[in-house]
Design a protein around this motif. Structure first.
Motif, PDB file in Angstrom:
ATOM      1  N   TYR A 258       0.862  -1.176   0.000  1.00  0.00           N
ATOM      2  CA  TYR A 258       0.000   0.000   0.000  1.00  0.00           C
ATOM      3  C   TYR A 258       0.903   1.232   0.000  1.00  0.00           C
ATOM      4  CZ  TYR A 258      -3.179   3.665   1.485  1.00  0.00           C
ATOM      5  OH  TYR A 258      -3.890   4.830   1.547  1.00  0.00           O
ATOM      6  N   VAL A 259       0.601   2.194  -0.869  1.00  0.00           N
ATOM      7  CA  VAL A 259       1.335   3.461  -0.936  1.00  0.00           C
ATOM      8  C   VAL A 259       0.304   4.582  -0.884  1.00  0.00           C
ATOM      9  CG1 VAL A 259       2.860   4.908  -2.338  1.00  0.00           C
ATOM     10  CG2 VAL A 259       3.211   2.440  -2.272  1.00  0.00           C
ATOM     11  N   SER A 260       0.511   5.548   0.008  1.00  0.00           N
ATOM     12  CA  SER A 260      -0.482   6.597   0.250  1.00  0.00           C
ATOM     13  C   SER A 260      -0.596   7.617  -0.877  1.00  0.00           C
ATOM     14  CB  SER A 260      -0.158   7.338   1.550  1.00  0.00           C
ATOM     15  OG  SER A 260       1.048   8.071   1.408  1.00  0.00           O
ATOM     16  N   ASP A 261       0.475   7.887  -1.611  1.00  0.00           N
ATOM     17  CA  ASP A 261       0.465   8.892  -2.671  1.00  0.00           C
ATOM     18  C   ASP A 261       1.415   8.432  -3.765  1.00  0.00           C
ATOM     19  OD1 ASP A 261       1.070  11.134  -4.323  1.00  0.00           O
ATOM     20  OD2 ASP A 261       0.635  12.526  -2.706  1.00  0.00           O
ATOM     21  N   ALA A 262       0.853   7.867  -4.825  1.00  0.00           N
ATOM     22  CA  ALA A 262       1.674   7.263  -5.873  1.00  0.00           C
ATOM     23  C   ALA A 262       2.583   8.270  -6.564  1.00  0.00           C
ATOM     24  CB  ALA A 262       0.777   6.567  -6.898  1.00  0.00           C
ATOM     25  N   ALA A 263       2.087   9.463  -6.852  1.00  0.00           N
ATOM     26  CA  ALA A 263       2.896  10.454  -7.569  1.00  0.00           C
ATOM     27  C   ALA A 263       4.082  10.911  -6.729  1.00  0.00           C
ATOM     28  CB  ALA A 263       2.039  11.649  -7.981  1.00  0.00           C
ATOM     29  N   SER A 264       3.871  11.154  -5.453  1.00  0.00           N
ATOM     30  CA  SER A 264       4.977  11.551  -4.579  1.00  0.00           C
ATOM     31  C   SER A 264       5.985  10.421  -4.430  1.00  0.00           C
ATOM     32  CB  SER A 264       4.458  11.969  -3.202  1.00  0.00           C
ATOM     33  OG  SER A 264       3.697  13.151  -3.301  1.00  0.00           O
ATOM     34  N   ALA A 265       5.492   9.203  -4.278  1.00  0.00           N
ATOM     35  CA  ALA A 265       6.390   8.058  -4.138  1.00  0.00           C
ATOM     36  C   ALA A 265       7.180   7.811  -5.419  1.00  0.00           C
ATOM     37  CB  ALA A 265       5.597   6.814  -3.746  1.00  0.00           C
ATOM     38  N   ALA A 266       6.573   8.096  -6.565  1.00  0.00           N
ATOM     39  CA  ALA A 266       7.250   7.876  -7.843  1.00  0.00           C
ATOM     40  C   ALA A 266       8.472   8.777  -7.998  1.00  0.00           C
ATOM     41  CB  ALA A 266       6.283   8.105  -8.996  1.00  0.00           C
ATOM     42  N   ARG A 267       8.510   9.870  -7.281  1.00  0.00           N
ATOM     43  CA  ARG A 267       9.653  10.785  -7.341  1.00  0.00           C
ATOM     44  C   ARG A 267      10.716  10.430  -6.309  1.00  0.00           C
ATOM     45  NH1 ARG A 267       5.236  14.346  -8.105  1.00  0.00           N
ATOM     46  NH2 ARG A 267       5.225  14.894  -5.915  1.00  0.00           N
ATOM     47  N   SER A 268      10.559   9.297  -5.659  1.00  0.00           N
ATOM     48  CA  SER A 268      11.457   8.872  -4.596  1.00  0.00           C
ATOM     49  C   SER A 268      12.089   7.534  -4.962  1.00  0.00           C
ATOM     50  CB  SER A 268      10.639   8.743  -3.308  1.00  0.00           C
ATOM     51  OG  SER A 268      11.167   7.779  -2.464  1.00  0.00           O
ATOM     52  N   SER A 269      13.367   7.388  -4.696  1.00  0.00           N
ATOM     53  CA  SER A 269      14.017   6.120  -5.022  1.00  0.00           C
ATOM     54  C   SER A 269      13.412   4.963  -4.233  1.00  0.00           C
ATOM     55  CB  SER A 269      15.521   6.204  -4.785  1.00  0.00           C
ATOM     56  OG  SER A 269      15.801   6.534  -3.444  1.00  0.00           O
ATOM     57  N   TYR A 270      13.037   5.185  -2.981  1.00  0.00           N
ATOM     58  CA  TYR A 270      12.421   4.121  -2.194  1.00  0.00           C
ATOM     59  C   TYR A 270      10.987   3.874  -2.652  1.00  0.00           C
ATOM     60  CZ  TYR A 270      16.485   4.723   0.776  1.00  0.00           C
ATOM     61  OH  TYR A 270      17.763   4.815   1.231  1.00  0.00           O
ATOM     62  N   GLY A 271      10.298   4.910  -3.032  1.00  0.00           N
ATOM     63  CA  GLY A 271       8.947   4.757  -3.536  1.00  0.00           C
ATOM     64  C   GLY A 271       8.898   3.959  -4.823  1.00  0.00           C
ATOM     65  N   GLU A 272       9.896   4.187  -5.683  1.00  0.00           N
ATOM     66  CA  GLU A 272       9.945   3.458  -6.944  1.00  0.00           C
ATOM     67  C   GLU A 272      10.054   1.950  -6.731  1.00  0.00           C
ATOM     68  OE1 GLU A 272      13.181   5.238  -9.069  1.00  0.00           O
ATOM     69  OE2 GLU A 272      11.868   6.727  -9.991  1.00  0.00           O
ATOM     70  N   ILE A 273      10.670   1.544  -5.631  1.00  0.00           N
ATOM     71  CA  ILE A 273      10.783   0.117  -5.310  1.00  0.00           C
ATOM     72  C   ILE A 273       9.385  -0.478  -5.113  1.00  0.00           C
ATOM     73  CG2 ILE A 273      11.548  -1.529  -3.545  1.00  0.00           C
ATOM     74  CD1 ILE A 273      13.932   0.389  -3.031  1.00  0.00           C
ATOM     75  N   LEU A 274       8.504   0.283  -4.481  1.00  0.00           N
ATOM     76  CA  LEU A 274       7.163  -0.222  -4.157  1.00  0.00           C
ATOM     77  C   LEU A 274       6.198  -0.141  -5.324  1.00  0.00           C
ATOM     78  CD1 LEU A 274       6.680   1.435  -0.655  1.00  0.00           C
ATOM     79  CD2 LEU A 274       7.771  -0.742  -1.210  1.00  0.00           C
TER      80      LEU A 274
END
Length: 179
Positions: free
Chosen positions: A68-84
């Motif tokens: 589960y990711v709370s904000d896909a666009a914000s996570a997409a700009r993050s190296s750790y978010g891209e993993i998820l």
């Protein structure tokens, strides 16, 4: 600034450990890291980027991880978010990260020249990889059996989400010790 922790559910309750994600490059690496803590019990990987987004990865034994990711666009700009943010999680076909060149109008005109309409620009934008929304993605029931309903998960504030989740799980004290 990032924070990442592992919460492992054991017979004695929850155990927490902070974790470095420097060597983690894929969801598979993250899943392996969680399974190193416990290969039989539930392990939650909690990740947050200060006031921008948070993510939860749940690993139950040998089952596929749930995310589960709370904000896909914000996570997409993050190296750790891209993993998820796997293709499956975003509803894309594997390898469909960039624009589909066959669907683009490559007639040799540049922006603002004749033949370049607003409709074409919208079409091009819709197929580019930039179309990730600021909405939550993933398994909204990831924590339902642990005391955090879908409604509660969706209502969490990014700045306090991990603390609120840990509190609902009865793991606030152990999480705070690794923070």
């Amino acid at each position: 600034m990032y924070f990442a922790a592992l919460l492992a559910r054991t017979e004695d309750g929850w155990e927490a450990s902070d974790t470095e994600l420097d060597d983690v490059e894929t969801l598979s690496d993250l899943t392996d890291l969680a399974r190193e803590v416990s290969d039989e019990d539930t392990v939650l990987v909690l990740i947050e980027q200060e006031d921008a987004w948070f993510g939860v990865v749940r690993v139950d034994g040998e089952e596929d991880p749930r995310i589960y990711v709370s904000d896909a666009a914000s996570a997409a700009r993050s190296s750790y978010g891209e993993i998820l943010l796997t293709d499956e999680l975003l509803g894309r076909e594997p390898g469909d990260n960039d624009a589909d060149l066959d669907s683009l109008d490559l007639d040799g005109t540049e922006d603002g020249e004749p033949g370049d309409s607003d409709d074409e620009e919208e079409e091009q934008g819709s197929v580019s990889g930039d179309a990730v929304s600021h909405s939550p993605v993933g398994d909204r029931y990831i924590l339902a059996d642990l005391g955090v309903s879908e409604k509660e998960l969706l209502a969490l504030d990014e700045g306090e989400a991990l603390n609120t989740i840990a509190e609902a799980l009865g793991a606030a004290e152990v999480l705070e010790m690794v923070r």
